[in-house]
Structures are given as structure tokens and as C-alpha cells.
Write a protein that holds these residues in place. Sequence first.
Motif, PDB file in Angstrom:
ATOM      1  N   ILE A   1     -72.454   8.640 -13.347  1.00  0.00           N
ATOM      2  CA  ILE A   1     -73.210   8.060 -12.473  1.00  0.00           C
ATOM      3  C   ILE A   1     -72.873   9.066 -12.000  1.00  0.00           C
ATOM      4  O   ILE A   1     -74.245   9.106 -11.068  1.00  0.00           O
ATOM      5  N   LEU A   2     -72.109   9.414 -10.943  1.00  0.00           N
ATOM      6  CA  LEU A   2     -72.329  10.179  -9.854  1.00  0.00           C
ATOM      7  C   LEU A   2     -73.114  10.946 -10.097  1.00  0.00           C
ATOM      8  O   LEU A   2     -73.536  11.766  -9.136  1.00  0.00           O
ATOM      9  N   VAL A   3     -72.724  12.371 -11.130  1.00  0.00           N
ATOM     10  CA  VAL A   3     -72.706  13.194 -11.718  1.00  0.00           C
ATOM     11  C   VAL A   3     -74.545  13.378 -11.392  1.00  0.00           C
ATOM     12  O   VAL A   3     -75.070  13.992 -11.272  1.00  0.00           O
ATOM     13  N   LEU A   4     -75.067  11.929 -12.669  1.00  0.00           N
ATOM     14  CA  LEU A   4     -76.091  11.656 -12.501  1.00  0.00           C
ATOM     15  C   LEU A   4     -77.151  11.588 -11.167  1.00  0.00           C
ATOM     16  O   LEU A   4     -78.275  12.089 -11.348  1.00  0.00           O
ATOM     17  N   ALA A   5     -75.990  11.407 -10.508  1.00  0.00           N
ATOM     18  CA  ALA A   5     -76.847  10.595  -8.868  1.00  0.00           C
ATOM     19  C   ALA A   5     -77.250  11.833  -8.073  1.00  0.00           C
ATOM     20  O   ALA A   5     -78.603  12.364  -7.408  1.00  0.00           O
ATOM     21  N   VAL A   6     -75.738  12.292  -8.126  1.00  0.00           N
ATOM     22  CA  VAL A   6     -76.201  13.338  -6.862  1.00  0.00           C
ATOM     23  C   VAL A   6     -77.421  15.155  -7.631  1.00  0.00           C
ATOM     24  O   VAL A   6     -77.930  15.629  -7.670  1.00  0.00           O
ATOM     25  N   VAL A   7     -77.162  15.226  -8.930  1.00  0.00           N
ATOM     26  CA  VAL A   7     -78.112  15.844  -9.841  1.00  0.00           C
ATOM     27  C   VAL A   7     -79.583  15.236  -9.672  1.00  0.00           C
ATOM     28  O   VAL A   7     -80.516  16.096  -8.805  1.00  0.00           O
ATOM     29  N   GLY A   8     -79.794  14.085  -9.626  1.00  0.00           N
ATOM     30  CA  GLY A   8     -81.218  13.661  -9.153  1.00  0.00           C
ATOM     31  C   GLY A   8     -81.836  13.673  -7.931  1.00  0.00           C
ATOM     32  O   GLY A   8     -82.811  13.475  -7.329  1.00  0.00           O
ATOM     33  N   ILE A   9     -80.714  13.838  -6.929  1.00  0.00           N
ATOM     34  CA  ILE A   9     -80.815  14.555  -5.362  1.00  0.00           C
ATOM     35  C   ILE A   9     -81.319  15.817  -4.997  1.00  0.00           C
ATOM     36  O   ILE A   9     -82.337  15.848  -4.682  1.00  0.00           O
ATOM     37  N   VAL A  10     -80.872  16.358  -6.101  1.00  0.00           N
ATOM     38  CA  VAL A  10     -81.667  17.594  -5.880  1.00  0.00           C
ATOM     39  C   VAL A  10     -82.379  17.872  -6.452  1.00  0.00           C
ATOM     40  O   VAL A  10     -83.285  18.321  -6.062  1.00  0.00           O
ATOM     41  N   TYR A  11     -82.773  17.463  -7.956  1.00  0.00           N
ATOM     42  CA  TYR A  11     -83.511  18.048  -8.780  1.00  0.00           C
ATOM     43  C   TYR A  11     -85.086  16.672  -8.061  1.00  0.00           C
ATOM     44  O   TYR A  11     -86.114  17.622  -8.405  1.00  0.00           O
TER      45      TYR A  11
ATOM     46  N   LEU B   1     -86.441  19.126  -5.127  1.00  0.00           N
ATOM     47  CA  LEU B   1     -86.591  20.478  -5.779  1.00  0.00           C
ATOM     48  C   LEU B   1     -87.974  20.053  -6.279  1.00  0.00           C
ATOM     49  O   LEU B   1     -88.885  21.535  -5.643  1.00  0.00           O
ATOM     50  N   VAL B   2     -87.365  19.473  -7.337  1.00  0.00           N
ATOM     51  CA  VAL B   2     -89.600  19.181  -7.350  1.00  0.00           C
ATOM     52  C   VAL B   2     -89.878  18.621  -7.060  1.00  0.00           C
ATOM     53  O   VAL B   2     -91.207  19.373  -6.761  1.00  0.00           O
TER      54      VAL B   2
ATOM     55  N   LYS C   1     -98.872  12.728  -3.274  1.00  0.00           N
ATOM     56  CA  LYS C   1     -98.285  11.337  -3.867  1.00  0.00           C
ATOM     57  C   LYS C   1     -97.285  12.094  -4.266  1.00  0.00           C
ATOM     58  O   LYS C   1     -96.424  10.917  -4.509  1.00  0.00           O
ATOM     59  N   LYS C   2     -97.266  12.489  -5.659  1.00  0.00           N
ATOM     60  CA  LYS C   2     -96.780  13.259  -6.347  1.00  0.00           C
ATOM     61  C   LYS C   2     -95.279  13.521  -5.888  1.00  0.00           C
ATOM     62  O   LYS C   2     -93.818  13.053  -5.679  1.00  0.00           O
TER      63      LYS C   2
ATOM     64  N   TYR D   1     -88.634  20.032   2.197  1.00  0.00           N
ATOM     65  CA  TYR D   1     -90.209  19.308   1.557  1.00  0.00           C
ATOM     66  C   TYR D   1     -91.173  18.902   1.776  1.00  0.00           C
ATOM     67  O   TYR D   1     -92.684  19.122   2.292  1.00  0.00           O
ATOM     68  N   LEU D   2     -90.655  17.801   3.119  1.00  0.00           N
ATOM     69  CA  LEU D   2     -91.707  17.173   4.115  1.00  0.00           C
ATOM     70  C   LEU D   2     -91.806  17.626   4.818  1.00  0.00           C
ATOM     71  O   LEU D   2     -93.108  17.864   5.225  1.00  0.00           O
ATOM     72  N   LEU D   3     -91.627  18.595   6.125  1.00  0.00           N
ATOM     73  CA  LEU D   3     -91.473  19.274   6.612  1.00  0.00           C
ATOM     74  C   LEU D   3     -93.000  20.127   6.281  1.00  0.00           C
ATOM     75  O   LEU D   3     -94.061  20.890   7.203  1.00  0.00           O
ATOM     76  N   TRP D   4     -92.237  21.222   5.177  1.00  0.00           N
ATOM     77  CA  TRP D   4     -93.314  22.169   4.680  1.00  0.00           C
ATOM     78  C   TRP D   4     -94.679  21.641   4.457  1.00  0.00           C
ATOM     79  O   TRP D   4     -95.705  22.010   4.431  1.00  0.00           O
TER      80      TRP D   4
END
Lengths: 559, 499
Positions: free
Chosen positions: A293-303, A306-307, A315-316, A451-454
Motif C-alpha cells: 500500500i505504501l509503495v502504491l501510495a507514493v507512486v500515486g503521489i508522484v504519478y 506528474l500527470v 478539471k482533469k 502544476y498548480l502554480l504553472w
Amino acid sequence: MDSLPLLTIVTFLPLVGGLLLFAVPKGAEGAVRWVALATAVLGFVVSLPLLGYDGVAAGMQFAENYAWIPTWGLTWHLGIDGISVWLVMLTTFLGPIVILGAWDSVSRRHTEFFFHLLALQTAMLGAFVAQNLAVFYVFWELMLIPMFFLIGIWGGKERLYATLKFVLYTVFGSMLMLVAIFYLYWLHHEQAVAGLLGPAAALSPWSLEFTDLYRVQMGADVQAWLFLAFALAFAVKVPMFPLHTWLPDAHVQAPTAGSVVLAGVLLKMGTYGFLRLGMPLFPAAVAEWAWVILVLAVVGIVYGALVAMIQPDMKKLVAYSSVSHMGYIMLGIFVLNPQGVEGGILQMLNHGISTGALFLLVGVLYDRTHTRRIWDFGGLAKVMPIYTTVFIVVALSSAGLPGTNGFVGEFLTLLGAFQWGHEAFAQTGSFWSSYGYVVVAATGVVLGAVYLLWMIERVFFGPILQSRWLGLKDLSAREGLVFAPLLLMIFWMGLYPKPFIDKMEPTVEAWIEQIRAGEKKAASLPQGFGSPANPSGELHSRLAASGDAQSEGSEGGGD
Amino acid sequence: MPTDLHFSLMIPELVVLGSAVLVLLLDAVLHGGGPRPGEEDPRDTTLALSVVGCVVAAAWIPAVLWNIEGPRSSFNGLFVADRFSLFFKLVVLVGAALSLLLSDSWLRRRRLSSGAAHALVLFATSGMMYMVSAGDMVTLFLGLEVMSIPVYCLAALLRWEDRSVEAGVKYLVLGAFATAIMLFGFALLYGYQGLVGGVATTQLEPLQTTLMANAEALPLYARAGGLLVLIGLLFKISAAPFHMWTPDVYEGAPLPFVAFMSVAVKATAAAVLLRVFGGPLLAVLGLDGMLWVVAAFTMVVGNFMALVQDNVKRMLAYSSIAHGGYILVGVLAGSAEAQAGVLYYALAYTVGNVAAFAVLVYLSRQGHEAERFSDLQGLGARHPLVGGVMVLAMLSLTGIPPLVGFFGKFVIFKAAVAQGYVGLTILALLTSAVSFAYYLRPVIALFMRPTVGCEVAVIPVNRRVALCMGLTSLAICALGVFSESYLGWLSSAVLALAG
């Protein structure tokens, strides 16, 4: 107050109001909106006494317990603890805001629209306050239906695809969870009949009470299978990478109100499910599989971050930022220390407020311009100064600027993850499997700011690219009313989060204690304890029957 | 010479049969062709008579027979009016009464004589009632024929339409095959009972006792007999791979009578399955493994084939196959709880399915059957209440709580897991997740797609169909939540089965 079933009232009030909408005569859309708003405001007011939750004493309060279907052991058991009280408040708080936000943007079938919004609120509240797995499951599934209609009727071009994808993803997870529920239900029955769970349980062996199910004894391997089934259901809802793909579709197609509820409350259902069921029911499985779960969580954070960065659609972008933020919550919850869990829960509230506000803001812009593409805009700060200010404040709170709510949540989460890494490092000595998580997660904070500031830079600053934006109106008074409470909460929780943390702290500590104890207990049970062939440990007692006489109702082959 | 002649146990059947005969007579007397100026419409009379017959018969069951003292079997065990059979009679009668309400406007629009159709429904119903009460292979077979032949006729009611005739003929030919197979099974079992049991009797209980007593050394022909009977019943419940007739018959047969057969025939078949193969007998005959495969196959075929249908009736046909699969899981699990679950499920399925067909009947209009998904498009916005009934029906069939369909699944799969059928339960619930994809299609068509054509014909209010929709919707919402109020009846019904 004792006799008043407050939680039942809070839960069903929106639905009753929603049904009342159908009594409004045709052609009176204005009246429909007012009735809906009044219901939601009343729902919030009625839920205010819940803030009287006694934070010092952990445990369930405002409990209600009525017989429902005693033959099957189903009870109408509701209650809130220091965790769910905040989620209930978040739901009732967002209710009127969502309705006010959707005031003008619904063009057709007003009655049904507001009915579905209010019904959805009932379903979500019910799931947060349920203390019986059957009650929880009823609301958990019920939640799908109004959202299915909200996206499917009032959504964008690809709404049917999006809404079916949302329903099917969720349902596949739920059905596996339902099998696991049946299994747990049966296991409780077997163990209660065998006398493993004490005399009280033996009297009513069929039970789906949370507290009864927490006591079911299972070996680590059995727990792992059941945890997998529950975790799938919740991970889809969170959504965790790589089960998140329904989310961007659903968000982009959903009407603004649908997106706000989806991001604001519905996603929390997944993390709440882990908190309330997935983890306390299967502590040994959590100990063994938390790293996944932790690995998937940090992958989710970065992924997610980035996306989000490369999305052309505002909205996306916000939708993918949700994937990233939900990763923090999962990280915080699964490091299993007070800072991390409190951070995770705070982050649930923050995400509900900030991301809900971001979706509302995107919706405001879309209502005026009918586009959400970032490159269509530019220089909006000149024509919409108030809107721009609000947007920037909300975006920065989402990015975790100190002084706003996002900072507190992210900071506590990362602190918890760091502590966890510290302990893990002492044990394993490997940097990446200890500090690695917090390092990767922290880069997500930076990416979040990027991403927010950009997006802010491209949308609000620079030259105005299209002349048609010159006449855009700034926030109206109604919209100001929508955002004022959200801004208030952003700063309140950012500057003075103590009342929030104080109320949840004892609950969180008791919760961690419960999981640690459960983990130890499960570790003392042999593998295969609780499997279909060996539900209550007779097999083990027979194998170990050489000598050590076991008294009745002992822990099978365990102690 | 039978010594126990308790005709009073048979009052519901006699009422239904009597009203069937009266309907036929009245139809002949009152010029079944249609109303003449200044005359009362005879169709109202026959409809009223048929529905009243069903309602009286149904009311008699809880009012008198349920709590009757004294013997519950009659005619030397040929006819058993235990609580188990009474429950299924209630379900069948409710299904028949609701379908009769539906059939009226449909027949009227087609300018069809209604007397014959109503009488056929009543005759079929009485056949079903004898079937569920059968304590004997002969009664069972007679009931089966009395049920089947009127149903074949109902399928072919539109005798000038190729589709309908095809449906009728297909059902007749395949049904006759299935009946023959079943009869062969009866013959083998009868022979076995005569050779091994000592007394040549067609009664079910002595046969079951003999089979159980010789569980260790059953000859192949006894097992084969059991298998053939099982196949005959699986055909009636339309389990895969004996389901091929279902979609074609459902598609071709008149809408209201599809509602009738889909619920009543299935409930009857489930009842007989429980009566003949209930408890440990299935395992003794070595048929449990086969039923496992059939149940799994049925759920997969039903749910996946339903996904690709364009015709709502065909979709509902495959959905009914899938529900047959869930019922088989309950039959297979075999504990008292699972059997009670089958009873529950039969009820839940009946109200859900009749509600769905009621909506289709309501939305059908002159020259425009509501059969394809495109026929439903956009009607939900104009008729939100009717659309709402469809939503309730579909969600209940899918198994969304707190509707009754969910609790049906709850009680069956709870029992299945308790009996160790975890794998089958996983398969069942995963396929029922698949079912979301097609059960939501009518909802999508009704509410989320634009209307086809430039204008929608105004659909006149139809009180009888509306009554049927109201009753079924109420049942869908309330039966599950208030399960506690009648669970005791179900377990007492199942108790009758055990001893």
C-alpha cells in the motif's frame, strides 16, 4: 438528547428533503432550489450538536442501537468516534455549498438533480455513521446510484462511458468485499458457536457488528485474503494507483456539483473504509502487506502530480491532483503512528475542502466561458481580480502553503512517514525501504506546487489572449457566499488546527493500539486458523492435543 | 382405495380451476370479440373474475390453510398442502394476478379476446399449484403438463405473428423433450423403488428414504434416473445448457405472459427442485458436482449473454437465466437456511421481474411495442414515475441494497458460504457485478438518452398497469427492509420440507 436518534435524523434529513422536492409543483424551479438549499442548511444545523463529541473519551458516541433483522443479527447501529465526526461534519458542511454552487448551472430537470444530490448526501452520511457492516454496505452501495445519475444525466459529452466506468469499477470491488463480508459473518458464527468469542457472542452468533467482527480470530494468511478483498473495494474508491483510471473520466464528465461531492466526500469513503474496516479487521495482513500500500501510495503521489502537470484541461488537472493527494492520505494512514494517521485524517478534510473548492472554481469559470482548456485563457487576473485571488488562495492551500490547511495535513503526514522510516531504518538498515517513502512523497509536494502554480500563471497572468474574455464578470454575491465558508475553513484549519486534532487524537491513539494488539494476537495464531476447513481452530487443538489440556473457550491452538 | 380425502386442502386450486372454467363460459356467452355499443365490455368481467379467483385463492392460504390443524396430505400422499407448498402457491398466485392485470390493456390494444388468455393463465396456475403440492411423481407429472400446455399456448397467442408461433412451437418441442426425459427418469426411479424398496410406489417420500438408505450402493440406473429428473427440472428453470429456448420464447411471446412464465414457471421449478432433491439427496445421487457446474455455467452464460442483447425482452430472458443460477446455488447449498433463501429469492425475483415487465407493458403503445432499448429512449423524462419503477426493478434485480433483491442474494450467499461454497459465491457475485452493465441499460435508455423521432406519442394513463407497478414497487422497497416480519414463515415452510 439521549432519546433523540440524532444520527438517524442527520442521515435521513437530506433524503426526506429530497423527496419533498417532488411535491413542488412543476415549473417552479426557483422553489425547488430553495427547498433543496433549506434542506441542506438544516442538515448542517442539525449536525452541529455532533461537535459536542467528547474528544477526551475515545470511542463511539451518540450511539443508537435498534433491532433491525434480528434473525440475521442485523442491527440499526449508528455511532461516531473522533474520526467519523469530522467526516460527517465535512459532508453536512459541503452540502449547502454544493447546492448553492449549482444554483444556476443546472439547465434542466432541476428536481431530479437536487434530489440526487440530497440522496447522495444521505448515503454518504449513513456510511460514515454505520456501526454494523450490513448498514455500512447498504449505504456504500446506495451511494453509487445518485452519482450514476448525476454523471449520466447532467454530465458532459462522454457521460455514459464515464458513469458506467465509475459504476463498474466500484461494483467489482464491492462484490469481492461482499464475499469477504459473508465469509467473516460465517466465521464469526462458527467461532461464537465454538465458544471462542465469549458467552455474549455465543448467544447471538450471527452478527455483523463492527465490534463483534473485530474480535474474530484469524491467522495471518486468512487475513491476507480477506484484506485483499476489502482493500480492492476501498482502493478503487480512494482511488489508489493503478485503480484510479475511472476518476479522471468521472470528474471531467460530471457536472460541477457531482465533481465536488465526488472529490470532497465520496473518495474519503475509500480511506475511511480502510480506517474503519480494512485495517482493524485484518491487522496482521496490514502488518504484512502495508509496504504494498505504501509503495502504491507514493507512486500515486508522484504519478498523479506528474500527470496533472501536463493536463490541458483544468478539471482533469484537478482530478489528477486528487490522485496525488489521496496518496498522501493512504501514506499517512498506513504508517500507523499518531502523526501520520492524524495527518491523513486532516488531509481527508483538507482535500475535501480545497479540492472541492477548486472544482467549484473551475465550474464558475466554465459556466462563464464554456471552456476549461488552460491555453484558452491568460491574463484573467485583470478582468476577474476577486476570482483570481480566491483561486490562488485555494490552489496554494491545495499545494500545502504554510498558514493554510493543506500545510498542516501534509506536514503531519510526512512527519509520520519520516518517523516510520526512522524506525524502519533502525530495523532494516536499508535507506530506500525506510526513508525512501518520505523522500519520494516529499517530491510530490514540490510537484504539487509546480502544476498548480504553472496553471495559475497560464490562466491568470500574462496577456489576455482572446478578446471575448474582456467582459467576463467577477464573482457574484452568490458565488462569494459559496466560497466564503470554504476560505474560512482553509485558514482556520491552517492557522489553528488544534481543536480538530484534539478531538481526534484519543480516538486515533486507541485505534493504533487496537491494530497493534490485533497484530500481536493474530501472530500468536497458527496459519490457516479461520480458513474454511478450520474455522475455529479445532484442527489445531486436535493436533496440539498432546498433553496441554485446554480449557473451554481457550484460544484454540493459539495461546 | 384412498382413505384420506381432504378436499378442503385443495380449495385454492379448486377456486382457480373454477374461475378458469367460468371465465371460459362467460367469454363464450358474452361475445368475447369485444364490446358492442351500449354493452358492458366483457373483458372487464373476465378480468375481474380471473383476478378475484387468484386473490381469493391466495387469501385462503394465509387465512385458513397456513395454520390448519390435522393432516396436510391427502389422497394417499398424492397431494401435500404443507407450508412449503403453500408459500410457493402464494408466489405463483401473486405472479398470476399481477400478470393478469398487465395483460388486460395489452390484449385490448391488440383487439384480442381476453377470455381465452385469462383462462389459460388460470389453468397454468392451477397446474403449478398441483406441482408444488405433489407428493408423488404422478401428481408432479400431471401438474407439469397442466402447467406447460397452457404456457405453450400463451407463447403462441399471436398466432398470425411468425415470432409468436415460433416461440410457441419451440417451447412445445423442447418442452416435450424435457418432459420425456424427466418421465424416463421417473420410470427408472420407480423401477428402483420397486426392486430395492420393496413396495412399488410412485410416492416421493418412500423413494427418497430408499435412496438415502442405500446411499452406499446405488446402481447406475438409479443415479441416471435422478439425473434425468434433474435435467427435466433444470430445463424448466432454464439453467444453462438447457436454456436455449428461453430468449427465443421470451422474445416472441406476448409481453404480459412472458412476465407470467418468467416468474411463475421458475418459482415452481425451484419448488420442485427443493422438494425432490432437497437436503442431502443431491450428494447421495452424486449430482452435487454436476449442479455446481450447471449453476456456475448458468450464471456466467446468463449474465454475459445479457450484455449483448438489443432487445429488452431478450435481455430479461438472459437475466432470468442468471437468476436461475443464483437459485441453483441455494438449492445446491441445501441447508435449511439455503432453502429458506431460495424461497426468499423466488419472492424477490417475482416482484422485481413483474415490475420490469409492467413498465414495458405501460410504455408499449398502439403499434409500438416497448421491446428494444431504443424504444425506451427518453421516456423517463416524460414519465418519471414509470421510469422510477424501472429503476427500482433493475436495481433490485441487480441486488442494490436495501431493495429486496439484495436481501435475496444476501440470504442465499450467506448460506452458501456457510456450506463451504466460497468459490461459487465469488463467481456468483462477480457475475452479478457484470449484471450492472446490462441492468443499467434500460435506465440509461429511459433517462440519459434523447428521445428518438420528432415527437413522442402521449401514453395514456393505464390504471391497472399502474396498480401493478405500484404494488410491485412497494414490495421491492419494503420486503427487504422488513424481512424480519416474515422470515419466520419461511423457516417454518422449509421445516415442512425436512420432515
